[in-house]
Write a protein that holds these residues in place. Structure first.
Motif, short mmCIF file in Angstrom:
data_model
loop_
_atom_site.label_atom_id
_atom_site.label_comp_id
_atom_site.label_asym_id
_atom_site.label_seq_id
_atom_site.Cartn_x
_atom_site.Cartn_y
_atom_site.Cartn_z
N ASP A 45 -3.61 9.11 0.00
CA ASP A 45 -4.59 8.07 0.33
C ASP A 45 -5.15 7.41 -0.92
N ALA A 46 -5.45 8.20 -1.93
CA ALA A 46 -6.00 7.65 -3.17
C ALA A 46 -4.98 6.77 -3.87
N ARG A 59 -5.16 2.66 -4.56
CA ARG A 59 -4.98 2.12 -5.91
C ARG A 59 -3.86 1.08 -5.92
N ALA A 60 -2.77 1.32 -5.20
CA ALA A 60 -1.67 0.37 -5.12
C ALA A 60 -2.16 -0.97 -4.56
N LEU A 61 -2.94 -0.92 -3.51
CA LEU A 61 -3.45 -2.15 -2.90
C LEU A 61 -4.41 -2.89 -3.82
N ARG A 62 -5.12 -2.18 -4.68
CA ARG A 62 -6.02 -2.83 -5.63
C ARG A 62 -5.26 -3.48 -6.79
N GLY A 83 0.79 -1.22 0.00
CA GLY A 83 0.00 0.00 0.00
C GLY A 83 0.83 1.26 0.00
N THR A 84 2.04 1.20 -0.51
CA THR A 84 2.93 2.37 -0.53
C THR A 84 2.89 3.02 -1.92
N ALA A 92 0.28 2.39 -13.03
CA ALA A 92 -0.44 3.61 -13.37
C ALA A 92 -1.61 3.82 -12.40
N GLY A 93 -1.66 5.01 -11.82
CA GLY A 93 -2.70 5.32 -10.86
C GLY A 93 -2.32 5.08 -9.42
N ALA A 94 -1.14 4.45 -9.21
CA ALA A 94 -0.68 4.15 -7.86
C ALA A 94 0.41 5.11 -7.40
N GLY A 95 0.55 6.23 -8.10
CA GLY A 95 1.57 7.20 -7.73
C GLY A 95 1.79 8.20 -8.83
#
Length: 357
Positions: free
Chosen positions: A327-328, A332-335, A286-287, A302-305
């Motif tokens: 947070d968003a 996204r990283a965890l998904r 989740g980082t 893409a979308g995780a940072g």
């Protein structure tokens, strides 16, 4: 139907195994039961990762050049009964069996100055042999597949198979213990990890840290590699910023998991990568990430940072972007991370082996 595969596993015994070592570590234990793999090494025997090891009985310093010249022990002689050979790096053995080769990247062509003359000669010769001889070429990303086509590898032999990620469970207090051991206290920290080598852009990471308008700490984790790793940029940091840089060295898997889980953001703005496995590893905890725009890392994350250029100013802007929407990006990283498993990667490899056998 069982498939017997002779897999080059010598990278596991390199002083700096790097990403190709972690690839074997993830792939070998996840192969389905119908794939009976044997690891080919220079001199190691026994078993590792559930992989029986068979030594070629030639020191690595001689084995790799012999193989690159089309000489030396053949896998079918080292592992009798093999039906397919899998060269997991540019160490490609001569063989009369169907041959699969994993091409992680073509970085030596993008910037030869980041490699020794000897290394460049080795890689170029290996590439010529792959083009002439490989029956299947496995690549971890679309970007690497496109680079292979540009260099003359036939599209029909290419198989894009992403790596997987294994999220280790964290012991209670593991993050707090990691923080205490490295003098981080409760301060938020940015993390970078990898082998210290020029293409990893440590100079850009350190320069960006000096521009970040927050009291972060910076943790640099990984083994010493080669060349100018950019650590000279530490001398240009203001004194207070320099005191907040922590050299963690090479971490165990458990410590690396704690480092990922505790980080505010993971920085990986490499100049070039074939996949960028550490980005996926950070996402599993989740980082959020700050990495290179237009790279294989953006394919995965893409979308995780934030995805930026590789200059210090651009990387610092990426950190600010993550801070504004952390947070968003973390959600996204965890998904995204669970989509990439070693079981799925290994099943796709097995299908390639079946096709060859």
């Amino acid at each position: 139907m069982a498939i017997r595969v002779a897999m080059v596993a010598e990278q596991l015994f390199q002083p700096v195994p790097g990403g190709s070592g972690r690839y074997i570590e993830g792939l070998a234990p996840a192969l389905p039961p119908r794939v009976h793999a044997v690891g080919i090494t220079a001199t190691a025997s026994g078993a590792l990762l559930g992989l029986p090891l068979r030594p070629a009985r030639v020191p690595r310093r001689l084995l790799y050049p012999l193989w690159n010249a089309g000489l030396g022990p053949r896998p079918e002689a080292v592992a009798p009964g093999a039906q397919v050979v899998h060269a997991t790096t540019w160490a490609v053995p001569p063989t009369g069996l169907p041959l699969a080769v994993t091409v992680h990247d073509l970085a030596f062509l993008d910037d030869p100055g980041q490699f020794t003359p000897r290394g460049n000669r080795f890689f170029r010769r290996a590439l010529a042999r792959v083009k002439a001889r490989a029956d299947a070429v496995v690549v971890p990303s679309t970007a690497t597949a496109e680079a292979c086509v540009r260099e003359g590898i036939r599209p029909g032999v290419l198989h894009v198979i992403p790596h997987g990620v294994a999220r280790l469970p964290l012991a209670d207090g593991a993050v707090a213990e990691f923080r205490a051991r490295h003098g981080l206290g409760e301060a938020p920290y940015l993390l970078w990890c990898g082998t210290f080598e020029p293409r990893k852009n440590l100079a850009g990471v350190i320069g960006a840290f000096g521009r970040v308008d927050r009291d972060f700490h910076l943790v640099l984790a990984g083994p010493t590699g080669w060349g100018d790793a950019g650590l000279a940029a530490l001398d240009a940091l203001p004194g207070q910023a320099r005191e907040r840089v922590h050299m963690a060295g090479r971490l165990s898997d458990a410590d690396l998991a704690a480092a990922y889980a505790g980080a505010y953001a993971f920085l990986f703005p490499s100049h070039r990568e074939g996949f960028g496995l550490p980005v996926l590893e950070a996402m599993a905890y989740g980082t959020p990430v700050v990495s290179t725009a237009g790279s294989p890392m953006e394919e995965v994350a893409a979308g995780a940072g934030a995805f930026t250029g590789t200059s210090p100013a651009q990387i610092a802007a990426g950190v600010a972007e993550v801070a504004a929407h952390r947070d968003a990006y973390a959600a996204r990283a965890l998904r995204l991370a669970p989509r990439y498993t070693w079981e799925a990667s290994a099943a796709a490899h097995a299908a390639v082996f079946e096709g060859l056998a």
